[in-house]
Structures are given as structure tokens and as C-alpha cells.
Design a protein around this motif. Sequence first.
Motif, PDB file in Angstrom:
ATOM      1  N   ARG A   1       0.823  -1.207   0.000  1.00 29.72           N
ATOM      2  CA  ARG A   1       0.000   0.000   0.000  1.00 29.72           C
ATOM      3  C   ARG A   1       0.857   1.257   0.000  1.00 29.72           C
ATOM      4  NH1 ARG A   1      -3.592   2.223  -0.760  1.00 29.72           N
ATOM      5  NH2 ARG A   1      -5.088   2.652   0.884  1.00 29.72           N
TER       6      ARG A   1
ATOM      7  N   ALA B   1      -6.067  -0.580  -2.465  1.00 25.21           N
ATOM      8  CA  ALA B   1      -6.443  -1.685  -1.580  1.00 25.21           C
ATOM      9  C   ALA B   1      -6.931  -2.908  -2.362  1.00 25.21           C
ATOM     10  CB  ALA B   1      -7.515  -1.228  -0.598  1.00 25.21           C
TER      11      ALA B   1
ATOM     12  N   ARG C   1      -8.473  -3.579   3.968  1.00 24.35           N
ATOM     13  CA  ARG C   1      -8.639  -2.322   4.700  1.00 24.35           C
ATOM     14  C   ARG C   1      -8.662  -2.557   6.208  1.00 24.35           C
ATOM     15  NH1 ARG C   1     -12.180  -1.234   0.175  1.00 24.35           N
ATOM     16  NH2 ARG C   1     -11.052   0.180  -1.217  1.00 24.35           N
TER      17      ARG C   1
ATOM     18  N   GLN D   1      -5.018  -3.481   7.259  1.00 25.93           N
ATOM     19  CA  GLN D   1      -4.063  -2.378   7.282  1.00 25.93           C
ATOM     20  C   GLN D   1      -4.344  -1.455   8.465  1.00 25.93           C
ATOM     21  OE1 GLN D   1      -4.648  -0.642   3.446  1.00 25.93           O
ATOM     22  NE2 GLN D   1      -6.413   0.600   4.054  1.00 25.93           N
TER      23      GLN D   1
ATOM     24  N   ILE E   1     -11.760   2.827   9.581  1.00 26.15           N
ATOM     25  CA  ILE E   1     -11.117   2.020   8.537  1.00 26.15           C
ATOM     26  C   ILE E   1     -10.998   2.822   7.244  1.00 26.15           C
ATOM     27  CG2 ILE E   1     -11.495   0.023   7.030  1.00 26.15           C
ATOM     28  CD1 ILE E   1     -12.509  -1.450   9.525  1.00 26.15           C
ATOM     29  N   ALA E   2     -12.070   3.530   6.910  1.00 27.19           N
ATOM     30  CA  ALA E   2     -12.049   4.339   5.696  1.00 27.19           C
ATOM     31  C   ALA E   2     -11.030   5.473   5.822  1.00 27.19           C
ATOM     32  CB  ALA E   2     -13.437   4.901   5.420  1.00 27.19           C
TER      33      ALA E   2
ATOM     34  N   ASP F   1      -7.599   4.137   5.372  1.00 26.30           N
ATOM     35  CA  ASP F   1      -7.364   3.832   3.956  1.00 26.30           C
ATOM     36  C   ASP F   1      -6.985   5.102   3.196  1.00 26.30           C
ATOM     37  OD1 ASP F   1      -7.295   1.800   1.967  1.00 26.30           O
ATOM     38  OD2 ASP F   1      -9.134   2.629   1.095  1.00 26.30           O
TER      39      ASP F   1
ATOM     40  N   ASP G   1      -3.477   6.139   1.331  1.00 32.39           N
ATOM     41  CA  ASP G   1      -3.437   6.628  -0.050  1.00 32.39           C
ATOM     42  C   ASP G   1      -2.639   7.916  -0.129  1.00 32.39           C
ATOM     43  OD1 ASP G   1      -4.760   4.651  -1.436  1.00 32.39           O
ATOM     44  OD2 ASP G   1      -6.753   5.520  -1.113  1.00 32.39           O
TER      45      ASP G   1
END
Lengths: 190, 268
Positions: free
Chosen positions: A144, A151, A166, A169, B12-13, B16, B20
Motif C-alpha cells: 500500500r 487496496a 482495509r 491495514q 477504517i475508511a 485507507d 493513499d
Amino acid sequence: MIESGLVVRAARRDPDATATLLAQVRPGLVRYCRARLGRIGGAYTTADDVAQEVCLALLRALPTYRDVGKPFSAFVYRIAAHKVADAHRAAVRDLAVTDTGEVPATPSPEPGPEQHAVSTDLARRLSGLLARLPETQREIILLRVAVGLAADEVGEVVGMTAAAVRVTQARALAKLRMLAGDSLTDEAAA
Amino acid sequence: MSGETDHSLDEIAAIDELLDAVSRGDDLPGSDTLAAALKEWRTDLDEDIPESAPIPEIPPAPARTFWRRVAVGVAAASVLAGGLSIAAHGAGPDSPLWPVTKAVYGETADLRLVEHTIARARTAVDAGRYDEARRLLDDASEGVGKIRDRGTAQRLRSDIDEIRGRLPVPATPPAPAVSPSAPSGGTSPAPPAPSPSAPAGGSGSGGAPGGDNSGGSGDNGGGAQPSPTAPGGILPGLPPLPSLPVPVPTLPVPVPSINVPGLPPVGG
């Protein structure tokens, strides 16, 4: 994301497509190998050599690639994972190297409260902390962050759904925070 | 879901998105030390990536012949490895890079050698040169032991097995290649006698020297004949052979190459 038409042409041994494809894939591969192997003797030379070997393996395997709807990165990083594991085993066996992660980092010369100094220090010992993660968590963070895959691509590489990636991680990051916190407090106490 | 740390979907989002952003090198919000460290790490990994060597000319190859593949592989290896891997390539046993040199280049070399040997074995089988093929396959099997990549080793082994399968019925060297005209062979093939497949002993029952004619070089001739173990199958009534007195000569064990249905009670 690599364009699938490009991959198909490269798989048919179109030289231009192969060159373009390799140029697109290579930086991520180099970062992956560097992240997995770390600096050896202070430099990434070894990791870069392994990355080169992965590129060769990729070139050899390319004609066997079949587009079955999976991202090409899954193909690439599965090859990479095997090659790096081979090189790592060989290095460990032949040199009986102590894991770089276990070598205590030299104390930061300026342990100021400044965030930059702290994060730089942490960055330096990050590969050691990553080595203490469960394998899947570490692989996911590598793919990642170091490689920069999304993902869902990571999921194809490690054989998980994007949702599971997700969740994993998030756990990996929590664990890293815990490990980093420990080492930071250790240092503060010292 | 071991539940060691439970994150809400929102968390979680958010994580993520954070990852990124880190991997893109974006500016990070807040003062998250770990995120900042990950970003620095990522930047460090990206530094001074060596330029890619030019890709070797790859001929459009509809027929993936062995030699073409070797040529492409070697060309790619020499160009790419030559350009960029000088450090490890030139490392001697005392260099910290030596393990990598062996791991990386040694493996490639071993693989090439095994593939080459297998190809030669295949050619030999095609041409009917079975002895040569057997020797080459043995060499290749030995070489596969040095291949660390399990998948590759597996593939090579199945290649070897496939070619072995095309060899004529094994000429099992210890088999007494006795000619059918010798109901009682010589004693020369005696060594295997104590084994359960004691047909060899049968050849010793008489002592007609004729049986020795092909004994020395008989492996080839024996290949086409019924398997030496077959006679065991037609002797269901016999007591277990291993229990026989070792110097079998007196027993009416049939010569392997002859399907002697009625075992003459040549006893005593």
C-alpha cells in the motif's frame, strides 16, 4: 494501474510494449525490494540488484501471463515476493545476518520535541518495526505505502478481499503505533 | 477477525485514505507522527532509483523454441544485469554482496543448466538414445536440487518425469537378461538373488552357460522383455521368497523372461 492492452502486447513480445511496461512497473518494484530488504551496508544496492532480478524474472514469465481479469500488479508482486524471499533466505543463511530490525537504531542526535526530528527518527527505524508485524500485515503495508497499490490491487496480490485488506491495514497501523510508542517512550526514558 | 483492535467503518475508511495520501506523497493533515514517518520512509525508498537499462531486442517469437528462449533470456540478462547489477555481479566471496551474487546469479545459472540438460534429454529420447537420455535426466535431477524456487523446481521435476515416462520399460540393471532359450541360466546374475524378486535365482538353477551370453551387456535387450518382476506374479502359491535358502539354485523359480506356466519340479 497498468493498462491491460499494454500487458497483452508485451506478453506477445512486442519490444516497445515490453519497454514501456517495464518502465512503468520498475519503480514500484524497486521500492518494494528496498522496503523488504532494507539498506544493507547503508545502501540500497543489494535491494536494487534483487529488483533487477525480479525484472528479469518478470520478463521471462511475461509470455505465460493470461489476462483473467486480475490486475497485472498481482502477477508482478507475486513474482517479486518469491524472489525477495529467496534472496532474503540466502542472505540470512549465508551471512547469518542479524535482522536489521533487531539492531537498535543509533540514538537520534537531537531528540528534540520537534515533530520532524521525531518522525525522521521513526522513519529510520520503521523497517525494524515493520519486521515485527505479522507477515500479512507487513506485506499489505509495503504494497500500500511503499509500492502505492490500491487496496483492491493489494487484495489480489495477497489473496484477500479489498475490505479485508482495509481492516488488516488498520490493524497494522495500530500495531505500528503501539510499537513506535514503545520505542519512543523507551528513548524518552533513557 | 481476531478482534485485537476493532475499528469502526469510519476509522477504517479514514486509515485507507491516509495510506493513499502517504503513498501519493500528499501533504498530511494534523500531526500524525507515524503517518509522517511512513511518508518519509516512502520518499527514502524512492530516492535515486537507478535508471532502467534498455530492453534487449526481443524477436517476435510465435514458436517458443528452447533456444530462442535461452537467447532472449541470456540477452536480457546480459543487458540488464550488466548495466545495473555490476556491484553484486562482481562481488567476491568476501563481499557483503556475495550472498546476493550467489542467490541471484547462481540460481539463474543453475536454472539455465538444468533447462538445457532437460532439453538435451528430450532430444535424446526423441532420437531413441535412451541411455544418454537416462544419464542426462539423472544430471538434471541432481541439478534441480540446487533450484531454490519451489515452483520452478516443481516444473522442472515434472518435465523430467514426463521425459522419463517416455523411456522404454526400465532396463533395471540387476535384471538377468537371460535369453529364452536358457531355461536354466548361469549364475552370474546371482547378486539380486536374495531379493524378493528372486527370479534371478532361477537363472542359477541350472547352469547352462548360454544364459550368460547377454548377461554382461544385456541391459538393453532386457528392456523390451517382460518386466523382471512379472514372474513373481505368476507364482502366487510360492512361499515368500525371502525365506528361501539364499543360494537359491535348487528352487524351481522361473527365469524371468520366460513365462513358464508349469513349473517343473526340478526340485532337490
